[in-house]
Scaffold this motif. Structure first.
Motif, mmCIF file in Angstrom:
data_model
loop_
_atom_site.group_PDB
_atom_site.id
_atom_site.type_symbol
_atom_site.label_atom_id
_atom_site.label_comp_id
_atom_site.label_asym_id
_atom_site.label_seq_id
_atom_site.Cartn_x
_atom_site.Cartn_y
_atom_site.Cartn_z
ATOM 1 N N ALA A 1 37.930 30.721 37.087
ATOM 2 C CA ALA A 1 39.209 30.974 37.756
ATOM 3 C C ALA A 1 39.970 29.676 37.992
ATOM 4 C CB ALA A 1 38.975 31.693 39.081
ATOM 5 N N ALA A 2 39.241 28.599 38.314
ATOM 6 C CA ALA A 2 39.887 27.327 38.637
ATOM 7 C C ALA A 2 40.598 26.724 37.431
ATOM 8 C CB ALA A 2 38.864 26.341 39.184
ATOM 9 N N THR A 3 40.111 26.997 36.234
ATOM 10 C CA THR A 3 40.770 26.479 35.036
ATOM 11 C C THR A 3 42.120 27.161 34.808
ATOM 12 O OG1 THR A 3 39.639 28.091 33.621
ATOM 13 C CG2 THR A 3 38.567 25.959 33.934
ATOM 14 N N LYS A 4 42.312 28.327 35.449
ATOM 15 C CA LYS A 4 43.558 29.086 35.293
ATOM 16 C C LYS A 4 44.423 29.051 36.548
ATOM 17 C CE LYS A 4 40.878 32.278 32.435
ATOM 18 N NZ LYS A 4 40.372 33.672 32.335
ATOM 19 N N GLY A 5 43.950 28.346 37.581
ATOM 20 C CA GLY A 5 44.696 28.314 38.826
ATOM 21 C C GLY A 5 44.557 29.582 39.640
ATOM 22 N N ARG A 6 43.481 30.328 39.427
ATOM 23 C CA ARG A 6 43.279 31.583 40.147
ATOM 24 C C ARG A 6 42.088 31.506 41.091
ATOM 25 N NH1 ARG A 6 43.312 36.372 35.858
ATOM 26 N NH2 ARG A 6 43.314 37.534 37.828
ATOM 27 N N HIS A 7 41.797 30.300 41.569
ATOM 28 C CA HIS A 7 40.644 30.096 42.436
ATOM 29 C C HIS A 7 40.969 30.274 43.902
ATOM 30 C CE1 HIS A 7 42.831 26.370 41.882
ATOM 31 N NE2 HIS A 7 42.334 25.901 43.012
ATOM 32 N N ARG A 8 42.219 30.548 44.229
ATOM 33 C CA ARG A 8 42.604 30.805 45.614
ATOM 34 C C ARG A 8 43.913 31.585 45.610
ATOM 35 N NH1 ARG A 8 44.539 24.762 47.559
ATOM 36 N NH2 ARG A 8 46.283 24.548 46.110
ATOM 37 N N GLY A 9 44.278 32.103 46.751
ATOM 38 C CA GLY A 9 45.495 32.883 46.835
ATOM 39 C C GLY A 9 46.728 32.015 46.697
ATOM 40 N N GLY A 10 47.871 32.656 46.552
ATOM 41 C CA GLY A 10 49.106 31.894 46.429
ATOM 42 C C GLY A 10 49.315 31.379 45.020
ATOM 43 N N LYS A 11 50.216 30.419 44.891
ATOM 44 C CA LYS A 11 50.555 29.859 43.589
ATOM 45 C C LYS A 11 49.756 28.588 43.348
ATOM 46 C CE LYS A 11 55.252 31.743 43.636
ATOM 47 N NZ LYS A 11 56.697 31.425 43.555
ATOM 48 N N ALA A 12 48.477 28.759 43.118
ATOM 49 C CA ALA A 12 47.618 27.609 42.869
ATOM 50 C C ALA A 12 47.804 27.116 41.435
ATOM 51 C CB ALA A 12 46.154 27.969 43.114
ATOM 52 N N LYS A 13 47.622 25.813 41.243
ATOM 53 C CA LYS A 13 47.704 25.226 39.918
ATOM 54 C C LYS A 13 46.297 25.140 39.332
ATOM 55 C CE LYS A 13 51.726 22.306 40.903
ATOM 56 N NZ LYS A 13 52.219 20.910 40.944
ATOM 57 N N VAL B 1 31.585 19.621 49.679
ATOM 58 C CA VAL B 1 32.825 20.030 49.022
ATOM 59 C C VAL B 1 32.566 21.217 48.090
ATOM 60 C CG1 VAL B 1 34.529 19.351 47.291
ATOM 61 C CG2 VAL B 1 34.004 17.822 49.191
ATOM 62 N N VAL B 2 31.468 21.159 47.334
ATOM 63 C CA VAL B 2 31.137 22.253 46.417
ATOM 64 C C VAL B 2 30.947 23.556 47.191
ATOM 65 C CG1 VAL B 2 29.393 23.143 44.828
ATOM 66 C CG2 VAL B 2 30.135 20.768 44.644
ATOM 67 N N PHE B 3 30.185 23.500 48.285
ATOM 68 C CA PHE B 3 29.986 24.699 49.102
ATOM 69 C C PHE B 3 31.324 25.213 49.647
ATOM 70 C CE2 PHE B 3 25.455 23.377 49.596
ATOM 71 C CZ PHE B 3 24.878 24.589 49.225
ATOM 72 N N GLN B 4 32.170 24.306 50.101
ATOM 73 C CA GLN B 4 33.460 24.711 50.660
ATOM 74 C C GLN B 4 34.324 25.395 49.613
ATOM 75 O OE1 GLN B 4 34.733 20.905 52.159
ATOM 76 N NE2 GLN B 4 34.087 21.351 54.248
ATOM 77 N N ARG B 5 34.361 24.847 48.407
ATOM 78 C CA ARG B 5 35.170 25.454 47.349
ATOM 79 C C ARG B 5 34.646 26.845 46.990
ATOM 80 N NH1 ARG B 5 37.419 21.675 48.928
ATOM 81 N NH2 ARG B 5 38.313 19.912 47.775
ATOM 82 N N LEU B 6 33.329 26.966 46.871
ATOM 83 C CA LEU B 6 32.737 28.242 46.469
ATOM 84 C C LEU B 6 32.964 29.322 47.523
ATOM 85 C CD1 LEU B 6 29.365 27.140 44.827
ATOM 86 C CD2 LEU B 6 31.481 27.812 43.710
ATOM 87 N N PHE B 7 32.766 28.982 48.796
ATOM 88 C CA PHE B 7 32.879 30.008 49.828
ATOM 89 C C PHE B 7 34.337 30.316 50.185
ATOM 90 C CE2 PHE B 7 28.346 29.247 50.436
ATOM 91 C CZ PHE B 7 27.914 30.567 50.537
ATOM 92 N N THR B 8 35.241 29.382 49.964
ATOM 93 C CA THR B 8 36.662 29.715 50.087
ATOM 94 C C THR B 8 37.032 30.754 49.037
ATOM 95 O OG1 THR B 8 37.244 27.532 50.974
ATOM 96 C CG2 THR B 8 39.010 28.801 49.940
#
Length: 434
Positions: A116-128, A181-188
């Motif tokens: 998802a992160a490679t497409k900017g879909r790893h979080r809500g909103g207009k993520a890059k 940081v890895v844990f924070q990114r995954l659980f967000t």
């Protein structure tokens, strides 16, 4: 199917038959005691939905569930049927949810996150889409540290105490911070997917970051240059001449290791004597033009001659390709490993590749060169320094400060050349502070 008034005594004394039997309770409608041919006993409930559909629900095993408990459970389940619910369907749904959660391990979540992160879909909103270098760093700490210990754990089973203990067990403070940081990114991401209601990485603590202040001494710089230009020594250390050039280019240009390792020949303009990094390759996401000194241009030309390509005059392609192919640029980790070997050979203690960048920046602001700190920040491509102007001004001010940066980098290249060759300096030039 016989009907009897079940009691604790006759339930206990009930004997198995050659086949499965059920004893219907006359006291509580729908309750039955099932007895298999092996003698196992369990409670079931037979009921009818408002639609007329007949259903059966297993309540639990005897004696873990007593007769009185079974009757109480039947009362609750039949009340839910009156409310329009289906206890059997709810049980199947709960079982399916539990199985799905069991299969939703942290490894499964991590793969979803990285995709998802490679497409900017790893979080809500207009993520890059995340930068490739950022994802590479996160993947490294995931693969190296987190996955071996937590990869097979269910996402919901991981608690804050688990993460805190794991973070505390890391020997290096920098590793602890990156792991968090890895844990924070995954659980967000997990919360965004509604896989968890609470983020267990929240409030996990790590030691405060202490800025590194290590500067390389003049004799250390001379030692590094000596080894980098000693081919037998490089062969013994298994450091290629190409990697040696890249390390020297890090020192001369003061750019980040990943930026130097990933140089494409198309980014170099030998006529304008510039190296332009596209926005996608810089830490702050902005394009950055680096003026090239005579020393930098000479290093680049030598690196070009070492490229293993069909056409050595090709105008595109990585300046420092890997041994796996001429079209794949070297990774920053290859430069780090090369510098570690060189530092060991020189006898440098507690030295890192990034110290070259800090040492050069410090020299430029010193009395030896006297470059204003703001210009040095422009050379280093720091996004935070706006020259005491409002941050919004920096958004509109696209002045590249090219002449000022050129003077700064040329002056540093001259000083570095004096240091590594041990040349005599003018009497009005002081010794390098360390």
């Amino acid at each position: 199917m016989p009907s009897v008034k079940l009691t604790a005594d006759n339930v206990e004394r009930a004997k198995p038959a050659s086949r499965l039997i059920e004893l219907l309770d006359t006291e509580k409608r729908g309750l039955a005691l099932r007895i298999t041919s092996s003698g196992a006993k369990s409670w079931t409930l037979r009921y009818r939905l408002p639609t007329g559909e007949r259903k059966r629900l297993t309540l639990g095993a005897y004696p873990a569930m007593s007769l009185s408990k079974a009757r109480d459970t039947v009362t609750i389940k039949l009340a839910s049927v009156v409310e329009g619910k289906d206890p059997s369907a709810e049980k199947k749904s709960a079982r399916a949810t539990a199985e799905r959660q069991r299969l939703e391990t942290l490894s499964v979540l991590a793969e979803k996150y990285f995709n998802a992160a490679t497409k900017g879909r790893h979080r809500g909103g207009k993520a890059k889409p995340k930068r490739e270098s950022t994802l590479k760093l996160e993947r490294y700490y995931w693969d190296r540290f987190v996955a071996p210990h937590f990869g097979n754990r269910s996402v919901r089973s991981i608690k804050r105490a688990d993460i805190q203990t794991f973070v505390d067990d890391q020997q290096a403070a920098s590793t602890a911070r990156q792991v968090r940081v890895v844990f924070q990114r995954l659980f967000t991401f997990a919360r965004w997917l509604e896989m968890v209601d609470v983020d267990p990485s929240h409030f996990v603590q790590v030691d405060s970051y202490v800025p590194r202040e290590r500067l390389l001494l003049e004799e250390e710089l001379r030692g590094i240059w000596r080894v980098l230009n000693d081919q037998p020594a490089l062969e013994r250390l298994k450091v290629t001449r190409s990697r040696a050039i890249a390390l020297m280019l890090c020192a001369v240009t003061l750019q980040r290791r990943g930026e130097v390792a990933g140089i494409d020949i198309g980014e170099i303009d030998p006529i304008a004597r510039t190296w332009t990094l596209p926005a996608g390759r810089t830490k702050n996401g902005r394009s950055h033009t680096v003026p090239l000194s005579d020393e930098a241009l000479a290093l680049i030309e030598e690196a070009k001659s070492l490229r293993l390509v069909d056409d050595p005059k090709a105008k595109a392609g990585p300046l420092f390709p890997t041994s796996r192919g001429p079209l794949k640029p070297a990774g920053s980790d290859t430069l780090t490993r090369a510098f570690i070997e060189v530092a060991k050979e020189v006898g440098i203690r507690n030295g890192r590749l990034h110290d070259l960048r800090r040492t050069g920046a410090t020299a430029m602001t010193s009395e030896r060169i006297g470059i204003p700190r703001f210009i040095v920040s422009r050379v280093l491509n720091h996004a935070s320094d706006t020259g005491d102007a409002a941050a919004v001004t920096a958004v509109y001010d696209r002045n590249a400060y090219l002449p000022e940066k050129r003077r700064a980098l040329q002056a540093w290249a001259v000083l570095l050349n004096e240091i590594v060759r041990g040349r005599e300096r003018a009497s009005n030039v002081g010794a390098m502070r360390t």
